[in-house]
Write a protein that holds these residues in place. Structure first.
Motif, PDB file in Angstrom:
ATOM      1  N   PRO A 194       4.786   2.898 -10.096  1.00 45.83           N
ATOM      2  CA  PRO A 194       3.803   2.494 -10.666  1.00 45.83           C
ATOM      3  C   PRO A 194       3.475   0.869 -10.515  1.00 45.83           C
ATOM      4  O   PRO A 194       4.171   0.224  -9.923  1.00 45.83           O
ATOM      5  CB  PRO A 194       4.480   2.621 -12.127  1.00 45.83           C
ATOM      6  CG  PRO A 194       5.870   2.766 -12.011  1.00 45.83           C
ATOM      7  CD  PRO A 194       6.103   3.290 -10.587  1.00 45.83           C
ATOM      8  N   PRO A 195       2.144   0.562 -11.037  1.00 44.88           N
ATOM      9  CA  PRO A 195       1.639  -0.916 -10.707  1.00 44.88           C
ATOM     10  C   PRO A 195       2.650  -1.867 -10.949  1.00 44.88           C
ATOM     11  O   PRO A 195       2.735  -2.898 -10.402  1.00 44.88           O
ATOM     12  CB  PRO A 195       0.477  -0.637 -11.376  1.00 44.88           C
ATOM     13  CG  PRO A 195      -0.014   0.645 -11.470  1.00 44.88           C
ATOM     14  CD  PRO A 195       1.406   1.333 -11.638  1.00 44.88           C
ATOM     15  N   ALA A 196       3.455  -1.606 -12.127  1.00 50.12           N
ATOM     16  CA  ALA A 196       4.106  -2.901 -12.570  1.00 50.12           C
ATOM     17  C   ALA A 196       5.357  -3.182 -11.722  1.00 50.12           C
ATOM     18  O   ALA A 196       5.840  -4.151 -11.504  1.00 50.12           O
ATOM     19  CB  ALA A 196       4.869  -2.572 -14.341  1.00 50.12           C
TER      20      ALA A 196
ATOM     21  N   ASN B 217       0.937  -1.057   0.084  1.00 52.66           N
ATOM     22  CA  ASN B 217       0.028   0.232  -0.081  1.00 52.66           C
ATOM     23  C   ASN B 217       1.056   1.307   0.048  1.00 52.66           C
ATOM     24  O   ASN B 217       0.660   2.267  -0.690  1.00 52.66           O
ATOM     25  CB  ASN B 217      -0.869  -0.039   1.000  1.00 52.66           C
ATOM     26  CG  ASN B 217      -2.085  -1.085   1.070  1.00 52.66           C
ATOM     27  OD1 ASN B 217      -2.390  -1.468  -0.072  1.00 52.66           O
ATOM     28  ND2 ASN B 217      -2.700  -1.464   2.193  1.00 52.66           N
ATOM     29  N   LYS B 218       1.944   1.400   0.815  1.00 54.72           N
ATOM     30  CA  LYS B 218       2.730   2.391   0.887  1.00 54.72           C
ATOM     31  C   LYS B 218       3.597   2.595  -0.537  1.00 54.72           C
ATOM     32  O   LYS B 218       3.765   3.682  -1.013  1.00 54.72           O
ATOM     33  CB  LYS B 218       3.764   2.154   1.735  1.00 54.72           C
ATOM     34  CG  LYS B 218       4.466   3.251   2.349  1.00 54.72           C
ATOM     35  CD  LYS B 218       5.513   3.019   3.515  1.00 54.72           C
ATOM     36  CE  LYS B 218       4.739   2.687   4.922  1.00 54.72           C
ATOM     37  NZ  LYS B 218       5.490   2.533   6.143  1.00 54.72           N
ATOM     38  N   LEU B 219       3.731   1.295  -1.093  1.00 58.34           N
ATOM     39  CA  LEU B 219       4.673   1.755  -2.383  1.00 58.34           C
ATOM     40  C   LEU B 219       3.600   2.117  -3.496  1.00 58.34           C
ATOM     41  O   LEU B 219       4.177   2.806  -4.519  1.00 58.34           O
ATOM     42  CB  LEU B 219       5.096   0.255  -2.931  1.00 58.34           C
ATOM     43  CG  LEU B 219       6.250  -0.292  -1.844  1.00 58.34           C
ATOM     44  CD1 LEU B 219       6.790  -1.534  -2.380  1.00 58.34           C
ATOM     45  CD2 LEU B 219       7.561   0.695  -1.972  1.00 58.34           C
ATOM     46  N   GLU B 220       2.407   1.791  -3.386  1.00 58.58           N
ATOM     47  CA  GLU B 220       1.471   2.197  -4.634  1.00 58.58           C
ATOM     48  C   GLU B 220       1.195   3.645  -4.541  1.00 58.58           C
ATOM     49  O   GLU B 220       0.900   4.358  -5.354  1.00 58.58           O
ATOM     50  CB  GLU B 220       0.130   1.571  -4.429  1.00 58.58           C
ATOM     51  CG  GLU B 220       0.112   0.268  -4.602  1.00 58.58           C
ATOM     52  CD  GLU B 220      -1.543  -0.533  -4.300  1.00 58.58           C
ATOM     53  OE1 GLU B 220      -2.107  -0.025  -3.660  1.00 58.58           O
ATOM     54  OE2 GLU B 220      -1.620  -1.981  -4.376  1.00 58.58           O
ATOM     55  N   THR B 221       1.954   4.574  -3.392  1.00 59.73           N
ATOM     56  CA  THR B 221       1.570   5.866  -3.402  1.00 59.73           C
ATOM     57  C   THR B 221       2.646   6.551  -4.227  1.00 59.73           C
ATOM     58  O   THR B 221       2.582   7.789  -4.702  1.00 59.73           O
ATOM     59  CB  THR B 221       1.834   6.424  -1.900  1.00 59.73           C
ATOM     60  OG1 THR B 221       3.035   6.206  -1.492  1.00 59.73           O
ATOM     61  CG2 THR B 221       0.732   5.824  -1.128  1.00 59.73           C
TER      62      THR B 221
ATOM     63  N   HIS C 150      10.965   6.339   0.278  1.00 58.60           N
ATOM     64  CA  HIS C 150      10.690   6.305  -1.206  1.00 58.60           C
ATOM     65  C   HIS C 150      11.821   5.956  -1.977  1.00 58.60           C
ATOM     66  O   HIS C 150      12.263   6.317  -3.229  1.00 58.60           O
ATOM     67  CB  HIS C 150      10.204   7.728  -1.659  1.00 58.60           C
ATOM     68  CG  HIS C 150       8.912   8.342  -0.968  1.00 58.60           C
ATOM     69  ND1 HIS C 150       8.153   9.190  -1.772  1.00 58.60           N
ATOM     70  CD2 HIS C 150       8.290   7.724  -0.044  1.00 58.60           C
ATOM     71  CE1 HIS C 150       7.045   9.244  -0.963  1.00 58.60           C
ATOM     72  NE2 HIS C 150       6.943   8.558   0.027  1.00 58.60           N
ATOM     73  N   LEU C 151      12.449   5.005  -1.631  1.00 59.01           N
ATOM     74  CA  LEU C 151      13.503   4.452  -2.395  1.00 59.01           C
ATOM     75  C   LEU C 151      13.002   3.674  -3.705  1.00 59.01           C
ATOM     76  O   LEU C 151      11.737   3.231  -3.630  1.00 59.01           O
ATOM     77  CB  LEU C 151      14.373   3.253  -1.583  1.00 59.01           C
ATOM     78  CG  LEU C 151      15.694   3.840  -0.922  1.00 59.01           C
ATOM     79  CD1 LEU C 151      16.808   4.067  -1.826  1.00 59.01           C
ATOM     80  CD2 LEU C 151      15.240   5.059  -0.152  1.00 59.01           C
ATOM     81  N   ASP C 152      13.789   3.494  -4.671  1.00 49.99           N
ATOM     82  CA  ASP C 152      13.234   2.669  -5.710  1.00 49.99           C
ATOM     83  C   ASP C 152      12.912   1.456  -5.619  1.00 49.99           C
ATOM     84  O   ASP C 152      13.332   0.544  -4.729  1.00 49.99           O
ATOM     85  CB  ASP C 152      14.130   3.022  -6.967  1.00 49.99           C
ATOM     86  CG  ASP C 152      15.661   2.403  -6.612  1.00 49.99           C
ATOM     87  OD1 ASP C 152      16.161   2.546  -5.621  1.00 49.99           O
ATOM     88  OD2 ASP C 152      16.218   1.571  -7.621  1.00 49.99           O
ATOM     89  N   ALA C 153      12.128   0.615  -6.841  1.00 48.20           N
ATOM     90  CA  ALA C 153      11.803  -0.688  -6.855  1.00 48.20           C
ATOM     91  C   ALA C 153      12.871  -1.745  -6.571  1.00 48.20           C
ATOM     92  O   ALA C 153      12.698  -2.609  -5.676  1.00 48.20           O
ATOM     93  CB  ALA C 153      10.716  -0.894  -8.006  1.00 48.20           C
TER      94      ALA C 153
ATOM     95  N   VAL D  90       7.767  -6.115  -6.609  1.00 45.99           N
ATOM     96  CA  VAL D  90       7.931  -6.224  -5.384  1.00 45.99           C
ATOM     97  C   VAL D  90       7.277  -7.370  -4.514  1.00 45.99           C
ATOM     98  O   VAL D  90       7.703  -8.170  -4.039  1.00 45.99           O
ATOM     99  CB  VAL D  90       7.727  -4.830  -4.443  1.00 45.99           C
ATOM    100  CG1 VAL D  90       7.804  -5.349  -2.920  1.00 45.99           C
ATOM    101  CG2 VAL D  90       8.403  -3.733  -5.058  1.00 45.99           C
ATOM    102  N   ARG D  91       5.976  -7.457  -5.021  1.00 45.86           N
ATOM    103  CA  ARG D  91       5.183  -8.886  -4.594  1.00 45.86           C
ATOM    104  C   ARG D  91       5.884 -10.014  -4.988  1.00 45.86           C
ATOM    105  O   ARG D  91       5.903 -10.906  -4.223  1.00 45.86           O
ATOM    106  CB  ARG D  91       3.696  -8.516  -5.271  1.00 45.86           C
ATOM    107  CG  ARG D  91       2.497  -9.581  -4.743  1.00 45.86           C
ATOM    108  CD  ARG D  91       1.394  -9.452  -5.293  1.00 45.86           C
ATOM    109  NE  ARG D  91       0.541  -8.026  -4.772  1.00 45.86           N
ATOM    110  CZ  ARG D  91       0.076  -7.211  -5.483  1.00 45.86           C
ATOM    111  NH1 ARG D  91       0.686  -6.990  -6.537  1.00 45.86           N
ATOM    112  NH2 ARG D  91      -0.182  -6.146  -4.936  1.00 45.86           N
ATOM    113  N   ASP D  92       6.291  -9.938  -6.182  1.00 45.15           N
ATOM    114  CA  ASP D  92       6.807 -11.349  -6.591  1.00 45.15           C
ATOM    115  C   ASP D  92       8.154 -11.466  -5.920  1.00 45.15           C
ATOM    116  O   ASP D  92       8.521 -12.842  -5.627  1.00 45.15           O
ATOM    117  CB  ASP D  92       7.263 -10.999  -8.282  1.00 45.15           C
ATOM    118  CG  ASP D  92       8.017 -12.164  -8.812  1.00 45.15           C
ATOM    119  OD1 ASP D  92       7.409 -13.474  -8.270  1.00 45.15           O
ATOM    120  OD2 ASP D  92       8.748 -12.185  -9.689  1.00 45.15           O
ATOM    121  N   ALA D  93       8.733 -10.690  -5.596  1.00 47.98           N
ATOM    122  CA  ALA D  93       9.981 -10.763  -4.485  1.00 47.98           C
ATOM    123  C   ALA D  93       9.560 -11.201  -3.218  1.00 47.98           C
ATOM    124  O   ALA D  93      10.177 -11.947  -2.568  1.00 47.98           O
ATOM    125  CB  ALA D  93      10.868  -9.451  -4.542  1.00 47.98           C
TER     126      ALA D  93
END
Length: 719
Positions: free
Chosen positions: A32-34, A25-29, A76-79, A39-42
């Protein structure tokens, strides 16, 4: 149900707040969704890899990497960094290979994960060396990609939050390491939020009693001063509104460890520290910062000497703000910081602001470049020396108490307090430091060891053939200067030891009717290998440093069919001492040998050849090792100065010391040091450390002194 879902369900209710749902939820702010899907996959990959593993607290292990990723998401670090955070322990703690991570998540993530992994596979002589080498690897990985240390800092932050599960001794060790290394790194990179939390958590674990006392005092002060603080905040807001300045006023929460440090630094009681109120004013532009400063100085009288402009001259970690201290109601001090929104973000996130402000490239790039400059200095520091030396050098660099000086072109250089002109030279460039011979401060020539002060302009004078002076190590304070000087001296000592080793070996071979130039290189290499040395050069170095005896090595080099001469071969003569052998030939300070003195030499392991006078009282200590004695003689017409000590008994009268010093100077003799040892009311003993060329010059000095009416006796110091 997949592994990820089942493990998430196993998390204790109190731990769900740092679960993967909150993270996503925090990352979605801001992603981008992809990238959120990556991250979910990781997470699913990491949950499966760590399946069945638990932390000491009893929770599933995957909760730790998820919490680390959550800390980085706040910045707010990158993916890629978030993915690496979730996977940061899979190489070390599971059967997963780096190649598998690279294949599934890319080479960039694999390199980040590898950079964070520890060095468990390497065997070290001590825990201190293991810690230092692991630290060296982390810092050098940072040079390749600074996100490595971002993951490491977040990893340490969560470990500190959950340190209670560790045994007390382990807690204290980890807490001390956090305060000495990790919190200063976070500070050096400007990540104030992480730095403050690491300091408070480290303080709580290392000194729990002190932590509780200060925490209680701050809570009490906060309750007593709530109304008082609110009134000051309202006054500041009202002043801003009246002046038409848009901005917000915040009360600053006191940082427990900083209060403790201030108490120690100022040796002040707790009640004198907690009575300082802190406020922060955040506005829209730099121009408005200075307008707001004038406004607060109008509302409350400023304390003299307590204003700092970190906007014009930022701190070394990129921090910018105006700091001022005011006299509040009843004379109570009020601390106020004034900054822009961007400065506020950077003050909290530091280098992480580079990822937060992609649109404001200049802002992000400035902090990234500043960090990269420091990391490049780390690369220079790590040349030569062992891991523990490197760690100590970096520790020095991590605790900056800075002065700001200028180059002749007006560029600002930030250096630690008590930095010297030599530190300044090395901060500009290593070559300038290595070749500096003099310095000018504000256009006046000064000694190179002169400490620098804020606002000075420093100019370094160099010479092409100049080299670093070994004495510089005793007064430089920057890690870069110390590392560069040591690196040069190690190389210098190596070459001098090799040359001396060849001379000693050649002399030993001559006693066996052989010569070094006639020994085949293969035979020398074989002898080195027999002694577990890598090369002939290393063999010569060990001989020069006194760690291998030349006569024993000479016998190893004899041809297999040769026999040692039955009759002693006339020696080729004693080893000639030229005074230019450098650091591998030293002159004993117990007897101060000078040219024309009858001398003997002793091979000291690690130091090389130590020259003593034949009448030195310390020689009997070495009689049990005759194989380490060496016959030496002075080369004629030596052109250098040697130290010697003389003792002068004088009658006490005004001006005696000045008259004796003037007499010595008249013989063109330099006085290095003078000590006065008062014997009684009528007479004193003066000990002079002089620099002379030979015995003839010393005899002239002593002869002139004996003619003085106040001089009772002159003798040369001898152990």
């Amino acid at each position: 149900m997949d592994y990820a879902s089942s493990i998430l369900g196993l998390l204790p209710t109190g731990r769900r707040s740092i679960g993967v749902t909150q993270l996503l939820n925090k990352l979605e702010t801001y992603l981008p969704p992809a990238q959120v899907d990556r991250v979910r996959d990781a997470y699913e990959f990491g949950a499966q890899a760590h399946h069945g593993q638990k932390r000491l607290s009893g929770e599933p292990y995957i909760a730790h990497p998820v919490a680390v990723a959550d800390i980085l998401a706040d910045l707010h670090l990158d993916a890629q960094t978030i993915v690496a955070a979730i996977l940061h322990d899979v190489i070390e703690d599971t059967a997963t290979a780096k190649e598998e991570i690279a294949e599934r998540f890319g080479a960039e993530v694999a390199e980040l994960v590898d950079g964070v992994s520890k060095l468990d596979q390497i065997q070290f002589r001590s825990r201190a060396e293991a810690q230092a080498e692991s630290f060296r690897k982390m810092l050098l990985a940072m040079v390749r990609d600074i996100r490595v240390v971002m993951v490491k800092l977040a990893d340490r932050t969560h470990n500190m939050r959950t340190l209670g599960a560790m045994p007390p001794a382990k807690r204290r060790t980890i807490a001390r390491e956090t305060l000495e290394i990790y919190a200063p790194i976070a500070n050096r990179l400007g990540i104030h939020s992480v730095k403050s939390e690491l300091e408070d958590l480290g303080f709580k674990s290392l000194y729990p009693g002190r932590y509780r006392i200060i925490e209680r005092a701050l809570k009490k002060a906060r309750g007593n001063q709530k109304q008082f603080v609110g009134k000051i905040a309202d006054n500041l807001r009202g002043g801003l509104q009246k002046a038409g300045i848009k901005g917000r006023v915040e009360g600053r929460e006191k940082h427990l460890y900083s209060v403790y440090q201030k108490m120690r630094r100022k040796r002040a009681p707790l009640n004198s520290i907690v009575d300082v109120f802190g406020f922060r004013i955040v506005v829209d532009s730099v121009d408005t910062c200075y307008r707001a400063l004038g406004l607060v100085h109008g509302l409350y009288r400023p304390m003299p000497g307590r204003f700092k402009d970190y906007i014009a001259i930022p701190r070394i970690n990129g921090y910018q703000s105006l700091h001022t201290t005011l006299f509040g109601p009843n004379g109570m001090p009020i601390e106020v910081q004034i900054r822009t929104e961007e400065m506020h973000s950077v003050a909290e996130a530091g280098i992480a602001a580079h990822w937060q402000y992609k649109s404001g490239e200049d802002q992000g790039r400035a902090y990234r470049d500043r960090a990269s400059e420091w990391l490049q200095q780390l690369m220079e520091m790590q040349h030569g020396g062992n891991s523990e030396e490197f760690m100590e050098s970096v520790k020095v660099d991590l605790f900056p108490d800075k002065v700001y000086v200028f180059t002749p072109r007006g560029e600002i250089r930030r250096l630690p307090r008590n930095a010297t002109a030599v530190d300044f030279a090395y901060s500009v460039h290593t070559d300038i430091g290595n070749h500096c011979v003099a310095a000018k401060i504000d256009r006046r020539l000064v000694p190179l060891r002169t400490p620098l002060r804020n606002g000075q302009t420093v100019e370094i004078i160099t010479a092409k053939g100049a080299t670093p002076n070994p004495a510089w190590v005793n007064f430089v304070v920057t890690a870069k200067a110390r590392a560069a000087i040591r690196h040069y001296l190690k190389g210098l000592k190596h070459s001098e030891a090799v040359e001396l080793g060849k001379r000693l070996l050649n002399q030993a071979l001559s006693d066996l009717a052989l010569a070094l130039k006639k020994i085949p290189e293969e035979r020398i290499q074989a002898a080195a290998s027999e002694l577990n040395l890598k090369s002939a050069e290393e063999l010569f170095e060990r001989i020069g440093l006194g760690e291998r005896l030349a006569p024993l090595v000479a016998r190893r080099l004899m041809p297999a069919d040769a026999q040692a001469p039955a009759e002693p071969v006339p020696q080729s003569g004693p080893l000639a001492i030229a005074g230019t052998e450098g650091m591998v030939v030293t002159y004993a300070r117990c007897c101060f040998p000078i040219p024309n003195d009858p001398i003997m030499a002793y091979l000291s392991s690690g130091r090389g050849v130590v020259i003593h006078r034949e009448v030195c009282g310390n020689l009997h200590n070495y009689r049990k090792q005759p194989d380490k004695w060496l016959s030496v003689a002075w080369q004629p017409n030596l052109d250098r100065l040697f130290n010697v000590e003389i003792r002068i008994d004088v009658t006490n009268r005004m001006g005696a010391l000045a008259a004796i010093a003037s007499n010595i100077a008249s013989t063109d003799t330099n006085i290095e040091h003078v000590a006065v040892d008062e014997r009684d009311g009528d007479a004193s003993t003066l000990i002079f450390d002089l620099q002379v060329r030979n015995r003839k010059q010393l005899a002239t000095v002593i002869k002139n002194l004996r003619k003085m009416p106040e001089v009772m006796r002159v003798t040369r110091v001898l152990a």
